[in-house]
Scaffold this active site. Structure first.
Site, PDB file in Angstrom:
ATOM      1  N   ASP A 131       0.787  -1.242   0.000  1.00 60.91           N
ATOM      2  CA  ASP A 131       0.000   0.000   0.000  1.00 60.91           C
ATOM      3  C   ASP A 131       0.826   1.302   0.000  1.00 60.91           C
ATOM      4  OD1 ASP A 131      -1.924  -1.950   0.187  1.00 60.91           O
ATOM      5  OD2 ASP A 131      -2.835  -1.222   2.043  1.00 60.91           O
ATOM      6  N   ASP A 145      -4.586  -0.731  -1.810  1.00 57.70           N
ATOM      7  CA  ASP A 145      -5.871  -0.647  -1.112  1.00 57.70           C
ATOM      8  C   ASP A 145      -6.837   0.024  -2.093  1.00 57.70           C
ATOM      9  OD1 ASP A 145      -6.874  -1.316   1.495  1.00 57.70           O
ATOM     10  OD2 ASP A 145      -7.018   0.817   1.999  1.00 57.70           O
ATOM     11  N   HIS A 200     -10.777   0.689  -2.619  1.00 54.48           N
ATOM     12  CA  HIS A 200     -12.139   0.634  -2.095  1.00 54.48           C
ATOM     13  C   HIS A 200     -13.155   1.301  -3.017  1.00 54.48           C
ATOM     14  CE1 HIS A 200     -10.354  -0.750   1.587  1.00 54.48           C
ATOM     15  NE2 HIS A 200      -9.862   0.404   1.943  1.00 54.48           N
ATOM     16  N   HIS A 257     -17.431   2.587   0.914  1.00 53.46           N
ATOM     17  CA  HIS A 257     -16.957   1.314   1.476  1.00 53.46           C
ATOM     18  C   HIS A 257     -17.254   1.218   2.978  1.00 53.46           C
ATOM     19  CE1 HIS A 257     -13.623  -1.515   2.802  1.00 53.46           C
ATOM     20  NE2 HIS A 257     -14.263  -2.214   1.873  1.00 53.46           N
ATOM     21  N   HIS A 259     -10.659   6.767   1.880  1.00 58.85           N
ATOM     22  CA  HIS A 259      -9.278   6.647   1.388  1.00 58.85           C
ATOM     23  C   HIS A 259      -9.241   5.525   0.353  1.00 58.85           C
ATOM     24  CE1 HIS A 259      -9.593   3.389   4.303  1.00 58.85           C
ATOM     25  NE2 HIS A 259      -8.680   2.772   3.569  1.00 58.85           N
ATOM     26  N   LYS A 311      -6.936  -4.997  -3.198  1.00 53.42           N
ATOM     27  CA  LYS A 311      -7.685  -5.619  -2.105  1.00 53.42           C
ATOM     28  C   LYS A 311      -8.622  -4.588  -1.498  1.00 53.42           C
ATOM     29  CE  LYS A 311      -3.987  -4.436   1.046  1.00 53.42           C
ATOM     30  NZ  LYS A 311      -4.715  -3.413   1.804  1.00 53.42           N
ATOM     31  N   CYS A 316      -2.107  -2.934   7.542  1.00 52.21           N
ATOM     32  CA  CYS A 316      -1.950  -3.846   6.402  1.00 52.21           C
ATOM     33  C   CYS A 316      -0.641  -4.626   6.429  1.00 52.21           C
ATOM     34  CB  CYS A 316      -2.150  -3.091   5.099  1.00 52.21           C
ATOM     35  SG  CYS A 316      -3.884  -2.559   4.949  1.00 52.21           S
TER      36      CYS A 316
HETATM   37  C1  VGL Z   1      -4.658   0.540   5.740  1.00 50.73           C
HETATM   38  C2  VGL Z   1      -6.235   1.311   7.208  1.00 50.73           C
HETATM   39  C3  VGL Z   1      -7.210   1.221   6.241  1.00 50.73           C
HETATM   40  C4  VGL Z   1      -3.241   0.158   5.474  1.00 50.73           C
HETATM   41  C5  VGL Z   1      -5.627   0.438   4.756  1.00 50.73           C
HETATM   42  O1  VGL Z   1      -2.806   0.169   4.306  1.00 50.73           O
HETATM   43  O2  VGL Z   1      -2.538  -0.166   6.467  1.00 50.73           O
HETATM   44  N1  VGL Z   1      -4.971   0.960   6.954  1.00 50.73           N
HETATM   45  N2  VGL Z   1      -6.890   0.789   5.022  1.00 50.73           N
HETATM   46 ZN    ZN Z   2      -8.349   0.752   3.484  1.00 47.88          ZN
END
Ligand code: VGL
Ligand code: ZN
Length: 229
Positions: A14, A67, A69, A73, A103, A128, A173
């Site tokens: 990410d 990430d 979404h 979401h 996000h 994902k 993540c």
């Molecule tokens: C993440 C919170 C929500 C991450 C992704 O990449 O760690 N954290 N979505």
């Molecule tokens: Zn996320």
């Protein structure tokens, strides 16, 4: 430490604008901080770029997760009337879900990879978190702990047994990906200077490193990997 790079992959989690305090648009102008900016998030980029180059040269794969979404979401506070970012919900079949600012929205500039992150040598970009009602911290399973992302199959198909992990965020993540990697039987190394954490709730980064160590993960720095190249 000896690493067989031919059976290794660098897993970069990410490295997206929304998780970085500082990034630029394609046109070059500076942007406000990402929606879920991790303190000093973009500092993971130089070590990941260097490792990516070196490891691919040595026969390893570079894999990046994103990430990704849909609007509205389930992990977005904005999707739950009366809730705010930071609130924690209990979702049926999933358990506790931290609510985040919007996000990683599919196709948005925030969801794009940071423009200094070099992905030219990546063999897989794995998205994902694209199911409306299910979040996905781990690169291997969604947060219901049973829906696979396909990454394990990809790695097994290539006989990859060692994962070298960096990226964002240490306490979400990265943590969940690493714990699943160990559970699935991968030899797992986390590059401590190539990860940064959210730090919410308080102490979560320290707890994350502790959980990784207890699971049998090797915490290394980029230099130690580099010495093996
Ligand atoms: C993440 C919170 C929500 C991450 C992704 O990449 O760690 N954290 N979505
Ligand atoms: Zn996320």
């Amino acid at each position: 430490m000896t690493i067989d790079f031919a059976t290794s992959a660098l897993l970069a989690i990410d490295v997206q604008n929304d998780f970085c305090p500082a990034y630029t648009a394609v046109s070059g102008e500076n942007r406000p901080p990402g929606a879920l900016a991790v303190t000093k998030g973009e500092e993971v980029i130089p070590p990941l770029n260097a490792l990516g180059e070196g490891l691919v040269h040595a026969g390893a794969r570079l894999i990046a997760t994103q990430d990704w979404h849909p609007p509205g979401h389930v992990s977005f506070a904005s999707a739950h009337p009366g809730k705010q970012a930071g609130d924690i919900l209990d979702l049926p079949g999933v358990g506790s879900q931290v609510l985040w600012p919007d996000h990683g929205v599919q196709g948005s500039l925030g969801a794009a990879f940071h423009d200094r992150f070099n992905l030219h040598r990546a063999s897989l970009i794995l998205r994902k978190g694209f199911r409306q009602n299910l979040d996905s911290y781990s690169a291997f399973f969604e947060n219901d702990r049973k829906t696979p992302t396909g990454l394990d199959g990809f790695l097994r198909g290539l006989a990859i047994t060692t994962l070298i992990v960096g990226g964002l965020a240490t306490d979400y993540c990265v943590l969940y990906s690493v714990l699943d990697a160990v559970y699935l039987g991968y030899e797992t190394l986390v590059v401590v200077d190539a990860v940064r954490g959210v730090g919410y709730p308080e102490g979560s980064v320290e707890r994350a490193f502790q959980a990784m160590e207890e699971a049998g993960v090797s915490l290394v720095d980029a230099k130690e990997i580099g010495r093996n190249l």
